[in-house]
Design an enzyme around this catalytic site. Structure first.
Site, PDB file in Angstrom:
ATOM      1  N   ASP A  59      29.195  17.876  46.418  1.00 24.37           N
ATOM      2  CA  ASP A  59      29.740  19.173  46.018  1.00 24.37           C
ATOM      3  C   ASP A  59      31.122  18.933  45.436  1.00 24.37           C
ATOM      4  O   ASP A  59      31.827  17.999  45.823  1.00 24.37           O
ATOM      5  CB  ASP A  59      29.840  20.106  47.245  1.00 24.37           C
ATOM      6  CG  ASP A  59      29.818  21.585  46.867  1.00 24.37           C
ATOM      7  OD1 ASP A  59      28.859  22.272  47.233  1.00 24.37           O
ATOM      8  OD2 ASP A  59      30.781  22.030  46.195  1.00 24.37           O
ATOM      9  N   GLY A 104      20.869  49.184  54.548  1.00 27.07           N
ATOM     10  CA  GLY A 104      20.660  48.623  53.201  1.00 27.07           C
ATOM     11  C   GLY A 104      20.650  47.110  53.265  1.00 27.07           C
ATOM     12  O   GLY A 104      21.342  46.515  54.096  1.00 27.07           O
ATOM     13  N   CYS A 125      20.896  37.002  47.669  1.00 27.68           N
ATOM     14  CA  CYS A 125      19.696  36.781  46.852  1.00 27.68           C
ATOM     15  C   CYS A 125      19.052  38.044  46.292  1.00 27.68           C
ATOM     16  O   CYS A 125      18.818  38.129  45.085  1.00 27.68           O
ATOM     17  CB  CYS A 125      18.660  36.016  47.661  1.00 27.68           C
ATOM     18  SG  CYS A 125      19.202  34.342  48.029  1.00 27.68           S
ATOM     19  N   PHE A 126      18.727  39.014  47.147  1.00 29.58           N
ATOM     20  CA  PHE A 126      17.865  40.108  46.693  1.00 29.58           C
ATOM     21  C   PHE A 126      18.418  40.828  45.458  1.00 29.58           C
ATOM     22  O   PHE A 126      17.743  40.962  44.447  1.00 29.58           O
ATOM     23  CB  PHE A 126      17.640  41.118  47.819  1.00 29.58           C
ATOM     24  CG  PHE A 126      16.648  40.663  48.863  1.00 29.58           C
ATOM     25  CD1 PHE A 126      15.831  39.567  48.644  1.00 29.58           C
ATOM     26  CD2 PHE A 126      16.533  41.341  50.068  1.00 29.58           C
ATOM     27  CE1 PHE A 126      14.919  39.149  49.599  1.00 29.58           C
ATOM     28  CE2 PHE A 126      15.612  40.937  51.029  1.00 29.58           C
ATOM     29  CZ  PHE A 126      14.812  39.846  50.799  1.00 29.58           C
ATOM     30  N   TYR A 149      24.518  27.112  51.279  1.00 34.07           N
ATOM     31  CA  TYR A 149      23.587  27.641  52.282  1.00 34.07           C
ATOM     32  C   TYR A 149      22.178  27.097  52.099  1.00 34.07           C
ATOM     33  O   TYR A 149      21.396  27.069  53.049  1.00 34.07           O
ATOM     34  CB  TYR A 149      23.595  29.171  52.239  1.00 34.07           C
ATOM     35  CG  TYR A 149      24.802  29.736  52.941  1.00 34.07           C
ATOM     36  CD1 TYR A 149      24.769  30.018  54.299  1.00 34.07           C
ATOM     37  CD2 TYR A 149      26.006  29.930  52.261  1.00 34.07           C
ATOM     38  CE1 TYR A 149      25.887  30.509  54.958  1.00 34.07           C
ATOM     39  CE2 TYR A 149      27.127  30.422  52.915  1.00 34.07           C
ATOM     40  CZ  TYR A 149      27.059  30.711  54.267  1.00 34.07           C
ATOM     41  OH  TYR A 149      28.168  31.176  54.924  1.00 34.07           O
ATOM     42  N   ALA A 153      13.957  49.852  58.714  1.00 30.59           N
ATOM     43  CA  ALA A 153      14.930  50.662  57.974  1.00 30.59           C
ATOM     44  C   ALA A 153      16.332  50.234  58.383  1.00 30.59           C
ATOM     45  O   ALA A 153      16.572  49.838  59.523  1.00 30.59           O
ATOM     46  CB  ALA A 153      14.712  52.139  58.303  1.00 30.59           C
ATOM     47  N   GLU A 197      13.433  27.593  46.871  1.00 34.41           N
ATOM     48  CA  GLU A 197      13.579  27.606  48.323  1.00 34.41           C
ATOM     49  C   GLU A 197      13.342  29.012  48.850  1.00 34.41           C
ATOM     50  O   GLU A 197      13.905  29.961  48.348  1.00 34.41           O
ATOM     51  CB  GLU A 197      14.988  27.119  48.686  1.00 34.41           C
ATOM     52  CG  GLU A 197      15.213  26.993  50.176  1.00 34.41           C
ATOM     53  CD  GLU A 197      14.080  26.258  50.852  1.00 34.41           C
ATOM     54  OE1 GLU A 197      13.829  25.091  50.520  1.00 34.41           O
ATOM     55  OE2 GLU A 197      13.404  26.854  51.718  1.00 34.41           O
ATOM     56  N   PHE A 198      12.521  29.105  49.895  1.00 35.35           N
ATOM     57  CA  PHE A 198      12.182  30.420  50.454  1.00 35.35           C
ATOM     58  C   PHE A 198      12.832  30.687  51.802  1.00 35.35           C
ATOM     59  O   PHE A 198      12.529  31.686  52.448  1.00 35.35           O
ATOM     60  CB  PHE A 198      10.661  30.555  50.574  1.00 35.35           C
ATOM     61  CG  PHE A 198       9.959  30.577  49.237  1.00 35.35           C
ATOM     62  CD1 PHE A 198       9.901  31.753  48.493  1.00 35.35           C
ATOM     63  CD2 PHE A 198       9.378  29.438  48.711  1.00 35.35           C
ATOM     64  CE1 PHE A 198       9.273  31.782  47.254  1.00 35.35           C
ATOM     65  CE2 PHE A 198       8.743  29.457  47.473  1.00 35.35           C
ATOM     66  CZ  PHE A 198       8.692  30.633  46.736  1.00 35.35           C
ATOM     67  N   SER A 217      17.794  25.673  43.040  1.00 35.09           N
ATOM     68  CA  SER A 217      18.408  26.985  42.840  1.00 35.09           C
ATOM     69  C   SER A 217      17.367  27.960  42.309  1.00 35.09           C
ATOM     70  O   SER A 217      16.379  27.542  41.695  1.00 35.09           O
ATOM     71  CB  SER A 217      19.530  26.903  41.797  1.00 35.09           C
ATOM     72  OG  SER A 217      20.565  26.067  42.222  1.00 35.09           O
ATOM     73  N   LYS A 237       9.432  32.773  42.568  1.00 34.50           N
ATOM     74  CA  LYS A 237      10.592  32.958  43.447  1.00 34.50           C
ATOM     75  C   LYS A 237      11.218  34.339  43.231  1.00 34.50           C
ATOM     76  O   LYS A 237      11.489  35.068  44.184  1.00 34.50           O
ATOM     77  CB  LYS A 237      11.618  31.850  43.187  1.00 34.50           C
ATOM     78  CG  LYS A 237      12.898  32.001  43.946  1.00 34.50           C
ATOM     79  CD  LYS A 237      12.713  31.887  45.448  1.00 34.50           C
ATOM     80  CE  LYS A 237      13.897  32.453  46.182  1.00 34.50           C
ATOM     81  NZ  LYS A 237      13.742  32.469  47.619  1.00 34.50           N
ATOM     82  N   ARG A 297      -3.417  45.509  55.830  1.00 33.86           N
ATOM     83  CA  ARG A 297      -3.112  45.345  54.409  1.00 33.86           C
ATOM     84  C   ARG A 297      -1.621  45.506  54.146  1.00 33.86           C
ATOM     85  O   ARG A 297      -1.095  44.974  53.181  1.00 33.86           O
ATOM     86  CB  ARG A 297      -3.892  46.382  53.577  1.00 33.86           C
ATOM     87  CG  ARG A 297      -5.392  46.186  53.638  1.00 33.86           C
ATOM     88  CD  ARG A 297      -6.097  47.391  53.065  1.00 33.86           C
ATOM     89  NE  ARG A 297      -5.736  48.612  53.781  1.00 33.86           N
ATOM     90  CZ  ARG A 297      -6.117  49.837  53.419  1.00 33.86           C
ATOM     91  NH1 ARG A 297      -6.850  50.003  52.348  1.00 33.86           N
ATOM     92  NH2 ARG A 297      -5.747  50.892  54.125  1.00 33.86           N
TER      93      ARG A 297
END
Ligand code: NAD
Ligand code: UDX
Length: 463
Positions: free
Chosen positions: A35, A272, A277-278, A13, A269, A162-163, A132, A221, A261
């Site tokens: 790959d 979840g 990543c998170f 991805y 909301a 990567e962001f 990565s 990151k 701010r």
């Protein structure tokens, strides 16, 4: 040094879309993405670019333009390493499932394999770029492997996290908020940084290209993902309080987001957060903090994950409770299985966990997702190992149109915020359902008043 040959290890991805955009924007650079997964490479080389393995808006067009010109997908890893001046490592770094750090630390075995392979093959000096997401100070380990097992050539290690977010990968890559490049402060390190800056400068203005030391780049990151996820857990925590007090979390989010701010983004909301990543990156951050004895820091960030798990469980509990405390043999329709809209990625999708809970309660789940196959849904459930493959097989039905998926169901649950869901003929869906017809909107994308006027019992998040 002018870069003319790039290799990227990992056609996933991140590797696929990132290299496609580099190739499109830098026609003078030959970009080869390699790959070990033969099927994945075969799919990237599918003559019809609509069949490439990753769905991202705008990506198939870019691949169609650059592939075969200066963008190549191959399984010949060693050849590509040998030929390239710059090697991006873009392989997966999942949470460890074994040994020390199980369930917390990032598994670096794929990274180490890449480093060893580069060391073995390289006969000329190379720049190795960590694309990565890696724990802070991983570059040190990579450097040690390269310097101690290589053929005496010089390696410069850069961190270039990567962001991009999935679903918007192409626009994020074309117009990044910033490019971050970390490298050594030696003359050789600075030369390597400059070489990579020049690649990005082909389409990104230089004031958006930030250079730092390697450790700051690696840690930035993890920090960025932790902050983003923290906002979602914060608003989700408020959503539960809203449900108790009569406040509406959408109104609260709007009101606080207008404070410059705080800002309006990442305050939606939901059932979840999901995605590859998170959770992985926060668990890794918690592990790193603990390994330095920083228990308060670790506990602070771990709470983001605890809140997210609670939010997913709370959603499935609410479905069961609302359906008179039993969903056994009831048909519950999921609209959406991907972890967010505009992607076919399902990693850590909330849908998987909600389905798992409801199947434990013996519900039958029908799913419609515009981009996810039944095989993928089953694989996601089987991975949890909550029950046998056969039981999962019997519990999940997938449909290729939403009306069939909803027909005869007791409740509908929105798990992904696909735009098309808002455009459905909801009256027609209502007419085809058991009554009372329940609608659990885990993304707050539908119009509660309109649905209630049709007759639905509508339950959003945080209202
Ligand atoms: P992915 O699983 O989609 O792709 C990784 C690919 O690397 C796989 O196709 C795998 O076969 C290949 N691979 C593994 N070891 C290999 C080896 N030794 N040689 C050749 N190929 C090998 O993963 P992804 O989502 O692209 O993520 C890659 C990295 O980027 C991770 O560290 C992730 O945290 C980070 N990241 C991901 C995102 C995202 O949105 N997915 C965003 C930013 C950063
Ligand atoms: C994230 C980061 O945004 C990206 O910068 C990083 O490179 C990779 O990780 P990604 O996981 O692809 O990107 O998607 P993102 O848009 O961040 O969404 C993650 C999850 O949070 C999704 O499940 C999404 O639905 C959810 N989300 C997002 C919310 O629930 N509420 C929000 O306000 C925003």
């Amino acid at each position: 040094m002018e870069v003319t040959k790039i290799c990227c290890i990992g056609a996933g991805y991140v590797g696929g879309p990132t290299m496609a955009v580099i190739a499109q924007k830098c026609p003078h650079i030959q970009v080869t993405v390699v790959d070990l997964n033969e099927q994945r490479i075969k799919d990237w080389n599918d003559p019809d670019t609509n069949n490439i393995p990753i769905y991202e808006p705008g990506l198939s067009e870019i691949v169609a333009e650059a592939r075969g010109r200066n963008l190549f997908f191959s399984t010949e890893v060693e050849k590509a390493i040998d030929e390239a001046q710059v090697i991006f490592i873009s392989v997966n770094t999942p949470t460890k499932t074994y040994g020390k750090g199980k369930g917390m630390a990032a598994d670096l075995k794929y990274i180490e394999l890449c480093a060893r392979q580069i060391a073995k093959v390289a006969k000329e000096n190379k720049i190795v770029v960590e694309k990565s997401t890696l724990p802070v100070r991983t570059a040190e380990a990579i450097k040690s492997i390269l310097d101690n097992t290589g053929n005496g050539v010089q390696f410069q290690i850069l961190s270039n996290p990567e962001f991009l977010a999935e679903g918007t990968a192409v626009t994020d890559l074309l117009n990044p908020d910033r490019i971050l490049i970390g490298g050594d402060t030696t003359p050789e390190g600075e030369a390597a940084i400059n070489a990579l800056v020049d690649v990005y400068a082909n389409w990104v203005s230089k004031d958006k290209i930030l250079t730092t030391n390697v450790w700051s780049s690696e840690l930035s990151k993890l920090t960025a993902n932790a902050f983003l996820a923290q906002r979602i857990s914060s608003i989700n925590a408020m959503s539960e309080l809203c449900e108790k007090t009569g406040a509406d979390v959408n109104e609260v989010a709007k009101a606080i987001g207008m404070d410059t701010r705080i800002g309006p983004k990442f305050l939606k909301a939901s059932v979840g957060f999901g995605g590859s990543c998170f959770q992985k990156d926060i668990l890794n951050l918690v592990y790193i903090a603990k390994s330095y004895g920083l228990n308060e820091v670790a506990d602070y960030w771990e709470q983001v994950i605890i809140m997210n798990d609670h939010q997913k469980r709370r959603f499935s509990n609410k479905i069961v409770q609302t359906l008179y405390n039993t969903v056994a043999d009831k048909k519950i329709t999921f609209l959406g299985w991907a972890f967010k809209k505009d992607t076919n990625d399902t990693r850590e999708s909330a849908a998987i966990y909600v389905a798992d809970d409801l199947i434990n309660e013996q519900a039958k789940i029908s799913v419609y997702d515009p981009k996810v196959s039944r095989n993928k849904m089953l694989a996601d459930l089987n991975y949890l190992e909550s029950r046998s493959v056969e039981e999962n097989n019997n519990a999940i039905l997938a449909f290729d149109n939403p009306y069939d998926a909803c027909k005869g169901s007791h409740a509908i649950s929105i798990l992904t915020e696909w735009d098309e869901f808002t455009a459905y003929d909801w009256q027609k869906i209502y007419d085809s359902m058991h009554k009372p017809a329940f609608l659990f909107d885990g993304r707050n994308i539908l119009n509660a008043k309109e649905l209630e006027s049709i007759g639905f019992v509508y339950k959003g998040i945080g209202s």
